[in-house]
Design a protein around this motif. Structure first.
Motif: not given
Length: 558
Positions: A17, A22-23, A77, A81
Protein backbone atom coordinates in the motif's frame (compact mmCIF):
# COMPACT_ATOMS: atom_id res chain seq x y z
CA UNK A 1 -3.36 -20.92 9.76
CA UNK A 2 -0.90 -19.59 12.34
CA UNK A 3 -1.01 -16.04 13.64
CA UNK A 4 2.50 -15.41 12.38
CA UNK A 5 1.54 -16.30 8.79
CA UNK A 6 -1.57 -14.10 8.94
CA UNK A 7 0.45 -11.21 10.39
CA UNK A 8 3.06 -11.51 7.62
CA UNK A 9 0.30 -11.13 4.98
CA UNK A 10 -0.90 -7.93 6.62
CA UNK A 11 2.64 -6.61 6.91
CA UNK A 12 3.17 -7.23 3.18
CA UNK A 13 -0.18 -5.55 2.45
CA UNK A 14 0.86 -2.44 4.37
CA UNK A 15 4.22 -2.34 2.55
CA UNK A 16 2.60 -2.63 -0.87
CA UNK A 17 0.00 0.00 0.00
CA UNK A 18 2.83 2.37 0.89
CA UNK A 19 4.84 1.37 -2.18
CA UNK A 20 1.91 2.18 -4.45
CA UNK A 21 1.07 5.48 -2.72
CA UNK A 22 -1.96 4.36 -0.73
CA UNK A 23 -3.86 6.24 1.95
CA UNK A 24 -1.50 7.02 4.85
CA UNK A 25 -4.14 6.34 7.53
CA UNK A 26 -4.98 2.92 6.03
CA UNK A 27 -1.28 2.06 5.72
CA UNK A 28 -0.65 2.79 9.40
CA UNK A 29 -3.78 0.91 10.44
CA UNK A 30 -2.78 -2.16 8.39
CA UNK A 31 0.79 -2.13 9.72
CA UNK A 32 -0.56 -1.79 13.26
CA UNK A 33 -2.94 -4.70 12.69
CA UNK A 34 -0.04 -6.86 11.46
CA UNK A 35 1.86 -6.14 14.67
CA UNK A 36 -1.20 -6.81 16.83
CA UNK A 37 -2.07 -10.08 15.08
CA UNK A 38 1.45 -11.39 15.63
CA UNK A 39 1.27 -10.61 19.37
CA UNK A 40 -2.19 -12.00 20.16
CA UNK A 41 -2.12 -14.47 23.10
CA UNK A 42 -4.60 -16.78 21.35
CA UNK A 43 -4.99 -18.40 17.94
CA UNK A 44 -6.83 -16.14 15.52
CA UNK A 45 -8.71 -19.14 14.09
CA UNK A 46 -10.21 -19.85 17.54
CA UNK A 47 -12.32 -16.68 17.32
CA UNK A 48 -15.23 -15.79 15.09
CA UNK A 49 -15.03 -12.79 12.78
CA UNK A 50 -17.24 -10.80 15.18
CA UNK A 51 -15.17 -11.78 18.23
CA UNK A 52 -11.97 -10.84 16.43
CA UNK A 53 -13.38 -7.46 15.39
CA UNK A 54 -13.95 -6.59 19.06
CA UNK A 55 -10.28 -7.10 19.96
CA UNK A 56 -8.61 -3.68 20.57
CA UNK A 57 -6.42 -2.71 17.61
CA UNK A 58 -8.16 -5.08 15.16
CA UNK A 59 -11.58 -3.71 14.18
CA UNK A 60 -14.17 -4.81 11.63
CA UNK A 61 -12.12 -4.12 8.48
CA UNK A 62 -9.13 -6.13 9.62
CA UNK A 63 -11.29 -8.96 10.97
CA UNK A 64 -13.07 -9.22 7.62
CA UNK A 65 -9.76 -9.48 5.75
CA UNK A 66 -8.47 -12.07 8.25
CA UNK A 67 -11.48 -14.28 7.66
CA UNK A 68 -11.24 -13.74 3.93
CA UNK A 69 -7.69 -15.07 4.17
CA UNK A 70 -8.68 -18.03 6.37
CA UNK A 71 -11.60 -19.03 4.16
CA UNK A 72 -10.08 -18.45 0.70
CA UNK A 73 -6.30 -18.44 1.30
CA UNK A 74 -6.11 -14.94 -0.20
CA UNK A 75 -6.81 -11.28 0.47
CA UNK A 76 -8.18 -9.74 -2.71
CA UNK A 77 -6.68 -6.31 -1.99
CA UNK A 78 -3.28 -7.89 -1.49
CA UNK A 79 -3.59 -9.94 -4.67
CA UNK A 80 -4.48 -6.82 -6.67
CA UNK A 81 -1.35 -5.04 -5.43
CA UNK A 82 0.84 -8.10 -6.04
CA UNK A 83 -0.20 -8.25 -9.70
CA UNK A 84 0.98 -4.64 -10.13
CA UNK A 85 4.36 -5.24 -8.46
CA UNK A 86 7.36 -6.74 -10.32
CA UNK A 87 8.92 -9.80 -8.71
CA UNK A 88 12.23 -7.99 -8.22
CA UNK A 89 10.51 -5.20 -6.28
CA UNK A 90 8.98 -7.79 -3.97
CA UNK A 91 12.48 -9.22 -3.39
CA UNK A 92 13.69 -5.75 -2.40
CA UNK A 93 11.11 -5.68 0.39
CA UNK A 94 13.01 -8.55 2.02
CA UNK A 95 16.29 -6.63 2.09
CA UNK A 96 17.20 -5.07 5.41
CA UNK A 97 17.66 -1.31 5.31
CA UNK A 98 15.25 -0.35 2.54
CA UNK A 99 11.58 0.20 3.16
CA UNK A 100 8.72 0.89 0.77
CA UNK A 101 9.46 4.62 0.47
CA UNK A 102 13.02 4.04 -0.68
CA UNK A 103 11.99 1.16 -2.93
CA UNK A 104 9.43 3.44 -4.60
CA UNK A 105 12.25 5.88 -5.45
CA UNK A 106 14.43 3.03 -6.69
CA UNK A 107 11.60 1.73 -8.86
CA UNK A 108 9.99 4.89 -10.21
CA UNK A 109 12.88 7.38 -10.22
CA UNK A 110 15.90 5.16 -10.94
CA UNK A 111 13.85 2.67 -13.01
CA UNK A 112 15.40 -0.33 -11.24
CA UNK A 113 13.25 -3.44 -10.96
CA UNK A 114 15.55 -6.28 -9.82
CA UNK A 115 18.01 -6.92 -7.00
CA UNK A 116 20.77 -7.40 -9.54
CA UNK A 117 20.14 -4.01 -11.10
CA UNK A 118 20.06 -2.46 -7.62
CA UNK A 119 23.36 -4.09 -6.70
CA UNK A 120 24.88 -2.86 -9.95
CA UNK A 121 23.55 0.65 -9.23
CA UNK A 122 25.26 0.54 -5.81
CA UNK A 123 28.53 -0.30 -7.55
CA UNK A 124 28.01 2.64 -9.90
CA UNK A 125 27.25 5.03 -7.00
CA UNK A 126 23.87 5.84 -8.52
CA UNK A 127 21.91 5.58 -5.29
CA UNK A 128 23.64 8.44 -3.48
CA UNK A 129 22.23 10.94 -5.97
CA UNK A 130 18.61 9.90 -5.31
CA UNK A 131 16.48 11.67 -2.72
CA UNK A 132 16.70 10.08 0.73
CA UNK A 133 19.86 8.09 0.02
CA UNK A 134 23.44 8.64 1.09
CA UNK A 135 26.75 6.80 0.88
CA UNK A 136 26.14 4.97 4.17
CA UNK A 137 22.68 3.77 3.08
CA UNK A 138 24.07 2.68 -0.27
CA UNK A 139 26.82 0.62 1.38
CA UNK A 140 24.34 -0.97 3.80
CA UNK A 141 22.07 -1.97 0.92
CA UNK A 142 25.02 -3.38 -1.01
CA UNK A 143 26.10 -5.50 1.96
CA UNK A 144 22.54 -6.70 2.54
CA UNK A 145 22.24 -7.82 -1.09
CA UNK A 146 25.61 -9.61 -0.87
CA UNK A 147 24.38 -11.39 2.24
CA UNK A 148 21.21 -12.40 0.38
CA UNK A 149 23.31 -13.77 -2.49
CA UNK A 150 25.46 -15.72 -0.04
CA UNK A 151 22.34 -17.36 1.38
CA UNK A 152 21.68 -18.78 -2.07
CA UNK A 153 25.01 -20.60 -1.82
CA UNK A 154 26.71 -18.88 -4.77
CA UNK A 155 29.39 -16.20 -4.82
CA UNK A 156 30.91 -13.96 -7.44
CA UNK A 157 34.59 -14.62 -8.14
CA UNK A 158 35.41 -11.04 -7.08
CA UNK A 159 33.70 -11.57 -3.70
CA UNK A 160 35.63 -14.77 -3.07
CA UNK A 161 38.93 -13.25 -4.16
CA UNK A 162 38.63 -10.51 -1.53
CA UNK A 163 38.37 -13.22 1.12
CA UNK A 164 40.80 -15.72 -0.40
CA UNK A 165 43.91 -13.60 -0.98
CA UNK A 166 44.33 -12.24 2.59
CA UNK A 167 43.32 -15.65 3.97
CA UNK A 168 46.17 -17.38 2.15
CA UNK A 169 48.69 -14.77 3.29
CA UNK A 170 47.58 -15.12 6.92
CA UNK A 171 47.79 -18.89 6.77
CA UNK A 172 51.33 -18.65 5.42
CA UNK A 173 52.26 -16.63 8.50
CA UNK A 174 50.69 -19.11 10.92
CA UNK A 175 51.88 -22.34 9.27
CA UNK A 176 55.48 -23.68 9.17
CA UNK A 177 57.52 -22.07 6.38
CA UNK A 178 58.01 -25.46 4.70
CA UNK A 179 54.24 -25.92 4.24
CA UNK A 180 52.98 -26.03 0.67
CA UNK A 181 49.71 -24.19 0.17
CA UNK A 182 47.75 -23.31 -2.98
CA UNK A 183 44.31 -22.40 -4.22
CA UNK A 184 42.78 -25.11 -6.32
CA UNK A 185 39.46 -26.12 -7.86
CA UNK A 186 37.11 -23.69 -9.59
CA UNK A 187 38.65 -20.66 -7.87
CA UNK A 188 42.07 -21.43 -9.32
CA UNK A 189 40.44 -21.90 -12.73
CA UNK A 190 38.93 -18.39 -12.31
CA UNK A 191 35.33 -19.54 -12.75
CA UNK A 192 33.08 -16.48 -12.54
CA UNK A 193 30.53 -17.92 -10.07
CA UNK A 194 31.62 -20.20 -7.22
CA UNK A 195 30.02 -22.31 -4.52
CA UNK A 196 33.20 -22.96 -2.51
CA UNK A 197 36.83 -21.92 -2.08
CA UNK A 198 39.20 -24.89 -2.35
CA UNK A 199 42.73 -24.92 -0.92
CA UNK A 200 45.24 -27.77 -0.98
CA UNK A 201 47.96 -27.96 1.65
CA UNK A 202 50.67 -30.20 3.09
CA UNK A 203 49.99 -28.85 6.60
CA UNK A 204 49.28 -31.42 9.31
CA UNK A 205 45.72 -31.49 10.65
CA UNK A 206 46.68 -30.05 14.05
CA UNK A 207 48.81 -27.32 12.44
CA UNK A 208 45.97 -26.28 10.17
CA UNK A 209 43.35 -26.25 12.93
CA UNK A 210 45.61 -24.13 15.16
CA UNK A 211 46.18 -21.65 12.32
CA UNK A 212 42.44 -21.45 11.59
CA UNK A 213 41.68 -20.72 15.24
CA UNK A 214 44.03 -17.74 15.06
CA UNK A 215 42.12 -16.31 12.11
CA UNK A 216 38.98 -15.87 14.20
CA UNK A 217 36.55 -15.37 11.30
CA UNK A 218 36.24 -19.00 10.17
CA UNK A 219 34.37 -21.88 11.80
CA UNK A 220 35.17 -25.55 11.34
CA UNK A 221 32.08 -27.25 9.95
CA UNK A 222 33.12 -30.84 9.26
CA UNK A 223 36.28 -32.94 9.58
CA UNK A 224 36.97 -35.77 7.16
CA UNK A 225 39.94 -38.01 6.52
CA UNK A 226 41.18 -36.08 3.48
CA UNK A 227 39.24 -32.82 3.78
CA UNK A 228 38.45 -30.12 6.31
CA UNK A 229 35.25 -28.17 5.63
CA UNK A 230 34.98 -24.63 7.01
CA UNK A 231 32.61 -21.67 6.78
CA UNK A 232 33.80 -18.06 6.58
CA UNK A 233 31.81 -15.42 8.50
CA UNK A 234 30.37 -14.27 5.14
CA UNK A 235 28.87 -17.73 4.61
CA UNK A 236 31.50 -18.80 2.06
CA UNK A 237 32.25 -22.54 2.35
CA UNK A 238 36.00 -23.30 2.35
CA UNK A 239 37.42 -26.77 1.78
CA UNK A 240 40.98 -27.72 2.67
CA UNK A 241 42.40 -30.76 0.91
CA UNK A 242 45.19 -32.59 2.72
CA UNK A 243 48.20 -33.71 0.70
CA UNK A 244 51.46 -35.46 1.44
CA UNK A 245 54.53 -33.43 0.49
CA UNK A 246 55.59 -35.83 -2.27
CA UNK A 247 52.09 -35.86 -3.80
CA UNK A 248 51.42 -32.11 -3.66
CA UNK A 249 51.66 -31.23 -7.38
CA UNK A 250 49.85 -34.42 -8.35
CA UNK A 251 47.01 -33.48 -5.98
CA UNK A 252 47.09 -29.86 -7.15
CA UNK A 253 46.70 -30.87 -10.78
CA UNK A 254 43.90 -33.37 -10.07
CA UNK A 255 41.93 -30.94 -7.88
CA UNK A 256 42.39 -27.96 -10.22
CA UNK A 257 41.21 -29.38 -13.54
CA UNK A 258 37.61 -30.15 -14.39
CA UNK A 259 36.68 -33.84 -14.56
CA UNK A 260 36.74 -33.65 -18.34
CA UNK A 261 40.21 -32.08 -18.38
CA UNK A 262 41.65 -34.75 -16.08
CA UNK A 263 40.04 -37.51 -18.16
CA UNK A 264 41.51 -36.08 -21.38
CA UNK A 265 44.93 -35.84 -19.76
CA UNK A 266 44.76 -39.48 -18.68
CA UNK A 267 43.77 -40.40 -22.23
CA UNK A 268 46.75 -38.48 -23.62
CA UNK A 269 49.09 -40.25 -21.19
CA UNK A 270 47.48 -43.67 -21.73
CA UNK A 271 48.68 -44.42 -18.20
CA UNK A 272 47.70 -43.15 -14.74
CA UNK A 273 48.77 -39.57 -14.09
CA UNK A 274 52.29 -39.73 -12.62
CA UNK A 275 53.42 -38.23 -9.32
CA UNK A 276 56.17 -35.76 -10.29
CA UNK A 277 57.88 -32.68 -8.86
CA UNK A 278 55.76 -30.06 -10.69
CA UNK A 279 52.65 -29.66 -12.83
CA UNK A 280 54.87 -28.70 -15.76
CA UNK A 281 56.66 -32.05 -15.46
CA UNK A 282 53.36 -33.94 -15.45
CA UNK A 283 52.17 -32.25 -18.66
CA UNK A 284 55.60 -32.72 -20.23
CA UNK A 285 55.41 -36.44 -19.49
CA UNK A 286 52.36 -36.54 -21.80
CA UNK A 287 54.29 -34.56 -24.46
CA UNK A 288 52.09 -31.52 -23.79
CA UNK A 289 52.89 -27.85 -23.30
CA UNK A 290 52.06 -26.55 -19.84
CA UNK A 291 48.35 -25.62 -19.63
CA UNK A 292 47.48 -22.60 -17.50
CA UNK A 293 44.94 -23.31 -14.75
CA UNK A 294 42.30 -21.02 -16.30
CA UNK A 295 42.15 -23.18 -19.43
CA UNK A 296 41.65 -26.55 -17.72
CA UNK A 297 37.96 -26.90 -18.47
CA UNK A 298 38.03 -29.95 -20.75
CA UNK A 299 37.47 -28.10 -24.00
CA UNK A 300 40.20 -28.33 -26.66
CA UNK A 301 43.14 -27.31 -24.47
CA UNK A 302 44.73 -30.81 -24.44
CA UNK A 303 44.67 -30.98 -28.25
CA UNK A 304 46.15 -27.49 -28.53
CA UNK A 305 48.84 -28.31 -25.97
CA UNK A 306 49.80 -31.36 -28.02
CA UNK A 307 49.93 -29.30 -31.23
CA UNK A 308 51.89 -26.47 -29.53
CA UNK A 309 49.01 -24.08 -30.29
CA UNK A 310 48.10 -22.84 -26.82
CA UNK A 311 47.56 -19.07 -26.69
CA UNK A 312 50.06 -16.77 -25.02
CA UNK A 313 47.55 -15.45 -22.50
CA UNK A 314 47.50 -11.71 -21.89
CA UNK A 315 48.20 -10.07 -18.53
CA UNK A 316 47.90 -6.58 -17.04
CA UNK A 317 51.25 -5.51 -18.48
CA UNK A 318 49.77 -5.86 -21.98
CA UNK A 319 47.06 -3.26 -21.35
CA UNK A 320 47.80 0.08 -23.05
CA UNK A 321 44.55 1.93 -22.54
CA UNK A 322 41.08 1.86 -21.05
CA UNK A 323 37.89 2.16 -23.11
CA UNK A 324 34.27 2.34 -21.88
CA UNK A 325 34.47 4.75 -18.97
CA UNK A 326 32.04 7.26 -17.48
CA UNK A 327 32.66 10.68 -15.96
CA UNK A 328 30.63 13.34 -14.16
CA UNK A 329 29.30 14.32 -17.56
CA UNK A 330 26.80 11.45 -17.13
CA UNK A 331 26.67 9.14 -14.08
CA UNK A 332 30.35 8.96 -13.12
CA UNK A 333 31.81 10.04 -9.78
CA UNK A 334 35.03 11.67 -11.05
CA UNK A 335 35.62 14.38 -13.61
CA UNK A 336 37.06 13.70 -17.01
CA UNK A 337 40.33 15.33 -15.96
CA UNK A 338 40.50 13.23 -12.79
CA UNK A 339 39.90 10.04 -14.78
CA UNK A 340 42.62 10.94 -17.29
CA UNK A 341 45.11 11.95 -14.58
CA UNK A 342 44.62 8.62 -12.83
CA UNK A 343 45.25 6.72 -16.05
CA UNK A 344 48.45 8.70 -16.63
CA UNK A 345 49.93 8.84 -13.14
CA UNK A 346 48.70 5.65 -11.47
CA UNK A 347 48.01 3.17 -14.27
CA UNK A 348 50.69 4.41 -16.71
CA UNK A 349 48.35 4.02 -19.68
CA UNK A 350 48.67 5.66 -23.09
CA UNK A 351 45.02 6.57 -23.69
CA UNK A 352 41.54 6.79 -22.24
CA UNK A 353 38.28 6.27 -24.08
CA UNK A 354 35.47 8.27 -22.52
CA UNK A 355 32.04 6.86 -23.27
CA UNK A 356 29.40 8.56 -21.17
CA UNK A 357 25.77 7.57 -21.56
CA UNK A 358 23.71 8.80 -24.50
CA UNK A 359 20.56 10.90 -24.23
CA UNK A 360 18.06 8.01 -23.92
CA UNK A 361 19.68 6.92 -20.64
CA UNK A 362 17.80 9.56 -18.66
CA UNK A 363 18.32 7.59 -15.42
CA UNK A 364 22.10 7.98 -15.93
CA UNK A 365 22.09 11.67 -16.93
CA UNK A 366 22.63 10.78 -20.57
CA UNK A 367 24.19 13.56 -22.64
CA UNK A 368 22.04 15.80 -24.79
CA UNK A 369 23.49 16.78 -28.17
CA UNK A 370 24.72 20.17 -26.96
CA UNK A 371 26.38 18.50 -23.96
CA UNK A 372 28.22 16.11 -26.27
CA UNK A 373 29.74 19.05 -28.15
CA UNK A 374 30.67 20.75 -24.87
CA UNK A 375 32.40 17.56 -23.73
CA UNK A 376 34.33 17.42 -27.00
CA UNK A 377 35.65 20.93 -26.28
CA UNK A 378 36.87 19.80 -22.85
CA UNK A 379 38.51 16.74 -24.40
CA UNK A 380 40.34 18.94 -26.93
CA UNK A 381 41.62 21.13 -24.08
CA UNK A 382 42.73 18.15 -21.98
CA UNK A 383 44.43 16.49 -24.94
CA UNK A 384 46.60 19.57 -25.33
CA UNK A 385 47.37 19.55 -21.63
CA UNK A 386 48.14 15.82 -21.33
CA UNK A 387 49.84 15.10 -24.69
CA UNK A 388 51.11 12.60 -25.76
CA UNK A 389 48.43 10.85 -23.67
CA UNK A 390 45.15 10.94 -25.56
CA UNK A 391 41.48 10.97 -24.61
CA UNK A 392 39.32 9.47 -27.34
CA UNK A 393 35.85 10.94 -27.90
CA UNK A 394 33.40 8.11 -27.42
CA UNK A 395 29.85 7.48 -26.29
CA UNK A 396 27.95 4.51 -24.95
CA UNK A 397 25.05 4.83 -27.34
CA UNK A 398 21.87 3.07 -26.34
CA UNK A 399 20.62 0.52 -28.84
CA UNK A 400 16.97 1.47 -29.13
CA UNK A 401 14.21 -1.13 -29.37
CA UNK A 402 14.32 -1.13 -33.18
CA UNK A 403 18.12 -1.56 -33.27
CA UNK A 404 18.95 2.03 -34.18
CA UNK A 405 21.55 4.02 -32.27
CA UNK A 406 20.73 6.92 -30.01
CA UNK A 407 21.66 10.25 -31.81
CA UNK A 408 21.41 11.39 -35.43
CA UNK A 409 24.06 10.34 -37.95
CA UNK A 410 25.73 13.76 -38.12
CA UNK A 411 26.53 13.58 -34.40
CA UNK A 412 27.51 9.89 -34.46
CA UNK A 413 30.01 10.71 -37.19
CA UNK A 414 31.86 13.08 -34.87
CA UNK A 415 32.90 10.47 -32.30
CA UNK A 416 36.23 8.65 -32.45
CA UNK A 417 34.47 5.43 -31.42
CA UNK A 418 31.02 4.29 -30.36
CA UNK A 419 30.08 1.55 -27.91
CA UNK A 420 26.59 0.31 -28.75
CA UNK A 421 24.80 -1.20 -25.75
CA UNK A 422 21.33 -2.29 -24.70
CA UNK A 423 20.01 -0.90 -21.41
CA UNK A 424 16.24 -1.10 -21.83
CA UNK A 425 13.49 -3.41 -23.08
CA UNK A 426 15.37 -6.54 -22.01
CA UNK A 427 12.44 -8.95 -22.33
CA UNK A 428 12.49 -9.60 -26.08
CA UNK A 429 12.54 -13.17 -27.33
CA UNK A 430 15.70 -14.56 -28.93
CA UNK A 431 14.73 -13.79 -32.51
CA UNK A 432 13.85 -10.14 -31.84
CA UNK A 433 16.78 -9.57 -29.48
CA UNK A 434 19.22 -11.03 -32.00
CA UNK A 435 17.77 -8.95 -34.84
CA UNK A 436 18.01 -5.84 -32.65
CA UNK A 437 21.69 -6.45 -31.94
CA UNK A 438 22.55 -7.28 -35.54
CA UNK A 439 20.93 -4.07 -36.80
CA UNK A 440 23.06 -2.10 -34.35
CA UNK A 441 26.17 -4.04 -35.37
CA UNK A 442 25.49 -3.27 -39.02
CA UNK A 443 25.31 0.45 -38.25
CA UNK A 444 28.52 1.86 -39.81
CA UNK A 445 29.16 4.02 -36.73
CA UNK A 446 29.25 1.11 -34.25
CA UNK A 447 32.80 0.36 -33.14
CA UNK A 448 32.26 -1.88 -30.13
CA UNK A 449 29.30 -4.02 -29.05
CA UNK A 450 28.97 -3.37 -25.30
CA UNK A 451 28.11 -6.08 -22.73
CA UNK A 452 26.39 -8.17 -25.41
CA UNK A 453 23.76 -9.96 -23.29
CA UNK A 454 23.13 -7.42 -20.52
CA UNK A 455 23.51 -10.12 -17.87
CA UNK A 456 24.16 -9.43 -14.19
CA UNK A 457 25.67 -12.53 -12.61
CA UNK A 458 23.59 -14.15 -9.85
CA UNK A 459 20.94 -11.50 -10.42
CA UNK A 460 19.68 -11.19 -13.97
CA UNK A 461 19.98 -13.51 -16.93
CA UNK A 462 21.15 -11.93 -20.11
CA UNK A 463 18.57 -11.47 -22.83
CA UNK A 464 18.49 -14.52 -25.11
CA UNK A 465 20.53 -14.13 -28.28
CA UNK A 466 21.87 -16.38 -31.02
CA UNK A 467 25.55 -15.97 -30.17
CA UNK A 468 26.81 -17.37 -33.46
CA UNK A 469 24.70 -14.96 -35.51
CA UNK A 470 25.76 -12.00 -33.37
CA UNK A 471 29.45 -12.90 -33.51
CA UNK A 472 29.25 -13.60 -37.24
CA UNK A 473 27.67 -10.17 -37.74
CA UNK A 474 30.51 -8.56 -35.77
CA UNK A 475 33.04 -10.39 -37.95
CA UNK A 476 31.32 -9.24 -41.14
CA UNK A 477 31.12 -5.61 -40.00
CA UNK A 478 34.52 -5.39 -38.25
CA UNK A 479 32.85 -4.63 -34.91
CA UNK A 480 34.76 -5.29 -31.69
CA UNK A 481 33.02 -7.25 -28.94
CA UNK A 482 33.40 -6.06 -25.39
CA UNK A 483 34.41 -8.20 -22.45
CA UNK A 484 32.82 -6.03 -19.79
CA UNK A 485 35.16 -6.32 -16.82
CA UNK A 486 32.66 -5.38 -14.14
CA UNK A 487 32.63 -8.53 -11.95
CA UNK A 488 28.83 -8.54 -12.10
CA UNK A 489 28.87 -8.73 -15.90
CA UNK A 490 31.98 -10.42 -17.37
CA UNK A 491 30.07 -10.28 -20.64
CA UNK A 492 30.89 -11.56 -23.36
CA UNK A 493 30.94 -14.91 -21.56
CA UNK A 494 34.35 -16.63 -21.82
CA UNK A 495 32.72 -19.71 -23.35
CA UNK A 496 32.22 -17.73 -26.58
CA UNK A 497 35.66 -16.12 -26.79
CA UNK A 498 37.19 -18.88 -28.87
CA UNK A 499 34.39 -18.80 -31.40
CA UNK A 500 34.79 -15.04 -31.73
CA UNK A 501 38.55 -15.35 -32.14
CA UNK A 502 38.10 -18.09 -34.75
CA UNK A 503 36.08 -15.55 -36.75
CA UNK A 504 38.90 -12.99 -36.34
CA UNK A 505 36.75 -10.76 -34.15
CA UNK A 506 38.77 -8.40 -31.96
CA UNK A 507 37.77 -8.32 -28.28
CA UNK A 508 38.18 -5.42 -25.87
CA UNK A 509 38.48 -5.66 -22.09
CA UNK A 510 36.53 -2.67 -20.80
CA UNK A 511 36.18 -1.75 -17.11
CA UNK A 512 32.94 0.24 -17.53
CA UNK A 513 34.49 2.48 -14.87
CA UNK A 514 32.23 5.03 -13.18
CA UNK A 515 34.98 6.24 -10.82
CA UNK A 516 38.75 5.94 -10.69
CA UNK A 517 38.54 2.80 -8.53
CA UNK A 518 36.50 1.20 -11.30
CA UNK A 519 39.57 1.03 -13.54
CA UNK A 520 40.81 -1.81 -11.34
CA UNK A 521 37.93 -4.01 -12.49
CA UNK A 522 40.14 -4.48 -15.54
CA UNK A 523 41.75 -7.19 -13.40
CA UNK A 524 38.59 -9.33 -13.58
CA UNK A 525 38.23 -8.72 -17.30
CA UNK A 526 41.78 -9.89 -17.85
CA UNK A 527 41.13 -13.05 -15.82
CA UNK A 528 38.02 -13.92 -17.82
CA UNK A 529 39.81 -13.01 -21.07
CA UNK A 530 42.61 -15.40 -20.15
CA UNK A 531 40.01 -18.05 -19.35
CA UNK A 532 38.58 -17.58 -22.83
CA UNK A 533 42.07 -17.98 -24.35
CA UNK A 534 42.59 -14.32 -25.27
CA UNK A 535 46.05 -13.04 -26.16
CA UNK A 536 47.23 -9.43 -26.50
CA UNK A 537 47.26 -9.55 -30.32
CA UNK A 538 43.46 -9.87 -30.40
CA UNK A 539 42.60 -7.45 -27.60
CA UNK A 540 41.83 -3.89 -28.75
CA UNK A 541 43.05 -2.06 -25.66
CA UNK A 542 46.34 -3.95 -25.76
CA UNK A 543 47.07 -2.03 -28.97
CA UNK A 544 49.40 0.95 -28.47
CA UNK A 545 48.12 4.49 -29.00
CA UNK A 546 49.11 4.75 -32.66
CA UNK A 547 47.62 1.37 -33.53
CA UNK A 548 44.29 1.92 -31.78
CA UNK A 549 44.04 5.41 -33.29
CA UNK A 550 44.56 3.94 -36.75
CA UNK A 551 42.02 1.20 -35.94
CA UNK A 552 39.35 3.78 -35.08
CA UNK A 553 40.05 5.81 -38.23
CA UNK A 554 39.96 2.74 -40.46
CA UNK A 555 36.64 1.62 -38.95
CA UNK A 556 35.09 5.01 -39.71
CA UNK A 557 36.16 4.71 -43.34
CA UNK A 558 34.48 1.34 -43.93
Amino acid sequence: MENKVIASKFKLLSQLMELHGGNLFKIKATAGAAFKLNKLPFSVTSKSEKELSEVPGIGKGTAAKVWELINTGNIQELDNLLTKTPEGILEMLTIKGIGPKKIAIIWHTLEIETLGELYYACNENRLIEAKGFGLKTQEEIKKAIEFSMANEGLFLYAQVEKIALPLLEQLKEYLPSTTKLSFTGAFRRKVEVLSTLDIITTALVDELQTAIEKLGNISIFERREKHLHLVHETGLPIKFIYSKVDNFYYGLLLSTGSESHVAQLEEALQTPIPVLSSEEAIYQSANLDYIEAELREGSDEIAKAKQRRLPNLLDFRDIKGSLHNHSTWSDGVHTLEEMASYCINELKLQYLGISDHSRSAVYANGLKEEEVRMQWQEIDRLNQKFAPFKIFKGIESDILSDGTLDYPEELLAGFDFIIASIHSNLKMDEERATARLIKAIENPYTTILGHPTGRLLLSRKGYPVDFKKVIDACAANKVVIEINANPLRLDLDWRWHQYALSKEVVLSINPDAHRIEGFHDMHYGILVGRKGGLDARHCLNCFDLQTVEAFFKQKKQL
